[in-house]
Motif scaffolding. Structure first.
Motif, mmCIF file in Angstrom:
data_model
loop_
_atom_site.group_PDB
_atom_site.id
_atom_site.type_symbol
_atom_site.label_atom_id
_atom_site.label_comp_id
_atom_site.label_asym_id
_atom_site.label_seq_id
_atom_site.Cartn_x
_atom_site.Cartn_y
_atom_site.Cartn_z
ATOM 1 N N UNK A 294 45.188 53.347 66.791
ATOM 2 C CA UNK A 294 45.269 51.890 66.749
ATOM 3 C C UNK A 294 45.892 51.465 65.416
ATOM 4 N N UNK A 295 46.477 50.280 65.380
ATOM 5 C CA UNK A 295 47.227 49.839 64.200
ATOM 6 C C UNK A 295 46.397 49.881 62.929
ATOM 7 N N UNK A 296 45.151 49.389 62.987
ATOM 8 C CA UNK A 296 44.322 49.373 61.782
ATOM 9 C C UNK A 296 43.889 50.779 61.373
ATOM 10 N N UNK A 530 34.289 56.572 71.951
ATOM 11 C CA UNK A 530 34.159 55.898 73.244
ATOM 12 C C UNK A 530 34.662 54.457 73.146
ATOM 13 N N UNK A 531 34.384 53.781 72.044
ATOM 14 C CA UNK A 531 34.846 52.401 71.884
ATOM 15 C C UNK A 531 36.371 52.341 71.806
ATOM 16 N N UNK A 535 38.986 50.506 74.517
ATOM 17 C CA UNK A 535 40.111 49.634 74.153
ATOM 18 C C UNK A 535 41.384 50.073 74.876
ATOM 19 N N UNK A 536 41.566 51.385 75.018
ATOM 20 C CA UNK A 536 42.753 51.889 75.715
ATOM 21 C C UNK A 536 42.641 51.681 77.221
ATOM 22 N N UNK A 537 41.404 51.620 77.736
ATOM 23 C CA UNK A 537 41.206 51.273 79.146
ATOM 24 C C UNK A 537 41.652 49.834 79.390
ATOM 25 N N UNK A 544 38.748 54.250 82.974
ATOM 26 C CA UNK A 544 37.375 54.279 82.494
ATOM 27 C C UNK A 544 36.746 55.646 82.765
ATOM 28 N N UNK A 545 37.022 56.205 83.947
ATOM 29 C CA UNK A 545 36.451 57.511 84.294
ATOM 30 C C UNK A 545 36.910 58.589 83.316
ATOM 31 N N UNK A 546 38.150 58.510 82.893
ATOM 32 C CA UNK A 546 38.688 59.505 81.971
ATOM 33 C C UNK A 546 38.005 59.415 80.610
#
Length: 564
Positions: A294-296, A530-531, A535-537, A544-546
């Motif tokens: 992610x960018x940050x 997981x968080x 975000x990528x979901x 989500x399953x992945x």
């Protein structure tokens, strides 16, 4: 059955669109009629259009989908449905069969008689997708050529007038080509590993693609010994030794360079199982911005990597992309003003401008001994493939505290646990707190196939930690030839970055448990694996399953033991 009887000819479409000057188009059409060759081939030969442009234009007019055959693997039972002579005469390739419908790849939808011929041959309904003529010819050579090659090897072995040594068989031309074909197919499929698994009367061949094993067409059991012997010859292993495990490696030339292959053999009751790890090439290295940060998080990582000294750790299980991330970090730091040295097991990728050393305990070139030697080589940045033991950890800490930047990996489930792992290696907590500057935990998740991506309403029971309601529209792959009907194509990383701030240093020095460090880091803004996955979901990159599949272990490890 798909019909294409009402599709306009390529000549008419090009004439309507003015894509090519009428006089040149007419001349090409006349040459096609005189030579008996398809217009599309004449256009490509004269440079008036590329094959890709022809396929796209024909697909638009015919309404047929296109397929990239270079990324698709056809199962052997499908190939066996069509005689080679029929496929070559009409220039088509059988792709897959679902129920009583067979899908084939064709180059020209105007040749509708192909569908009739295939239907008569197979007694199936027939559907068509478009591919370039060159890719179809190449695929025909690959699939039907491999079948004839297997037959050639079998006949050569059976026809031998006198018994030959295994080494002699391994150096037979057909056996050499068979092993080369196997590796080439795996590279084409973007596989990371090849598994040759002997069983009772069968030899199973599987490729690991995007982290998942898929059974593929491979050599028959009768050729198992010949193929294993060839791989051993390439890897400089003992052909006669079949009772113990062996490890080796070789380099295989390819059309666009070469691939390094790491080999592992183990004995089984049915013969030796062989696993080939296909190692990356230099052109395969990625920029740090391309791994999925992610960018940050990317900005924080770049800041840590630019630190003058300290230890930056990447953690995760085998196959989670740690080496790719470390190579990206090295590439970002690689310039003429820095001396960068690495000790790796194995060297997966040659990095220009970086001194890379192969781990070899037989010559006492271990991680610890290499680190000691590196400190006398005036290094700026040191990469250690893995911190496995106390000696390596101690020297890495010493290097960091004496002004060097050290990159390395640990096998832990999450970032906070890495700090506890170092303390478990008998490294003083104060030294851990003083030397480690940041930890990046990561996993790889499969990316939704862009060609069959669709939105859907997720209706499974909601999980308490989901940052969105269960009615939120999500995305998935419907399944198509491009992704082998898996719904996924390639992988990207999900990450958890723990910068070792002063508050984290205080907790480490006090030997606080990992779950307390984790909670403090989350309060300071750290997103868990997981968080980051969630975000990528929401961004439509994965499912989500992945995310739930690959983050189960660290979620369990991150819970407070006192609260289950």
């Amino acid at each position: 059955m798909t019909t294409t009887r009402h599709v306009k000819s390529l000549y008419d479409v090009l004439l309507e669109r003015g894509r090519i000057a009428p006089e040149r188009l007419h001349a090409a059409q006349e040459q096609a009629e005189q030579s008996g060759q398809p217009l599309r081939r004449i256009l490509v030969q004269h440079g008036l259009m590329s094959e890709e442009e022809v396929v796209e234009l024909v697909a638009e007019q015919s309404g047929l989908a296109t397929i990239d055959l270079s990324t698709y693997l056809v199962k052997p039972d499908v190939i066996q449905l069509i005689p080679e002579a029929l496929a070559r005469r009409h220039l088509f390739l059988p792709l897959f069969k679902i129920a009583e419908t067979l899908t084939i790849a064709i180059a020209d939808p105007m040749q509708f008689f192909i569908l009739d011929a295939v239907r008569l041959q197979t007694k199936c309904d027939v559907k068509a997708v478009l591919a370039s003529e060159t890719s179809i010819r190449r695929a025909l050579d690959q699939y039907y050529g491999s079948a004839s090659l297997v037959q050639e090897v079998s006949q050569a072995i059976k026809a031998a007038a006198q018994p030959r040594t295994e080494e002699a068989i391994a150096n037979e031309g057909p056996v050499i080509r068979l092993v080369e074909l196997l590796v080439t197919q795996a590279v084409k499929e973007h596989a990371s590993d090849i598994h040759l698994e002997p069983g009772d009367g069968a030899l199973r061949t599987r490729f690991r693609i995007d982290g998942v094993l898929h059974q593929v067409h491979g050599p028959p059991k009768v050729l198992h010994a010949a193929v294993v012997s060839r791989i051993k010859v390439l890897s400089d292993l003992d052909i006669a030794e079949k009772r113990r495990a062996q490890d080796g490696r070789f380099r295989l030339p390819l059309d666009d360079g070469a691939i390094d292959v790491r080999v592992s053999t183990i004995p089984t009751p049915f013969g030796e199982k062989v696993v080939l790890r296909l190692l990356g090439r230099a052109e395969g290295t990625r920029d740090l911005s391309q791994v999925g940060l992610a960018t940050d998080v990317l900005a924080q990582c770049q800041q840590l990597i630019r630190s003058p000294h300290g230890i930056f750790l990447v953690t995760g299980p085998t196959g989670s992309g740690k080496t790719t991330t470390l190579y990206a970090a090295l590439q970002m730091s690689n310039d003429l003003q820095k001396n960068i040295v690495t000790i790796e097991d194995p060297i997966e990728c040659q990095l220009p401008g970086v001194t890379q050393v192969q781990y070899n305990p037989k010559t006492d070139m271990t991680f610890a001994s290499a680190l000691r030697a590196f400190l006398r080589q005036d290094p700026d940045i040191i990469m250690v493939g893995e911190i496995r033991d106390r000696d390596t950890a101690q020297i890495a800490v010493q290097a960091a505290l004496t002004g060097h930047l050290v990159f390395s990996t640990l096998h832990t489930n999450d970032a906070p646990t890495a700090l506890a792992r170092l303390i478990d290696m008998d490294i003083d907590a104060f030294l851990v707190a003083s030397s480690v500057i940041g930890i990046l935990a990561q996993r790889l998740v499969r990316v939704i196939c862009p060609k069959c991506k669709e939105s859907y309403q997720w209706t499974a029971p909601a999980l308490s930690e989901l940052p969105f309601p269960k009615e939120t529209p999500l995305f998935r792959g419907r399944g198509c030839p491009a992704c082998k009907h898996s719904g996924y194509k390639r992988r990207l990383g999900i990450f958890e970055l723990l910068p070792v701030t002063q508050s984290i240093k205080d907790l480490v020095t006090a030997k606080a448990p990992a779950h307390e460090i984790r909670e403090a880091a989350r309060q300071a803004g750290m997103r868990t694996l997981r968080e980051d996955g969630f975000a990528k979901v929401l961004a439509g990159l994965t499912t989500l399953e992945e995310v739930l599949r690959v983050t189960q272990l660290e979620e369990a490890a991150g819970r407070d033991p006192a609260h289950g």
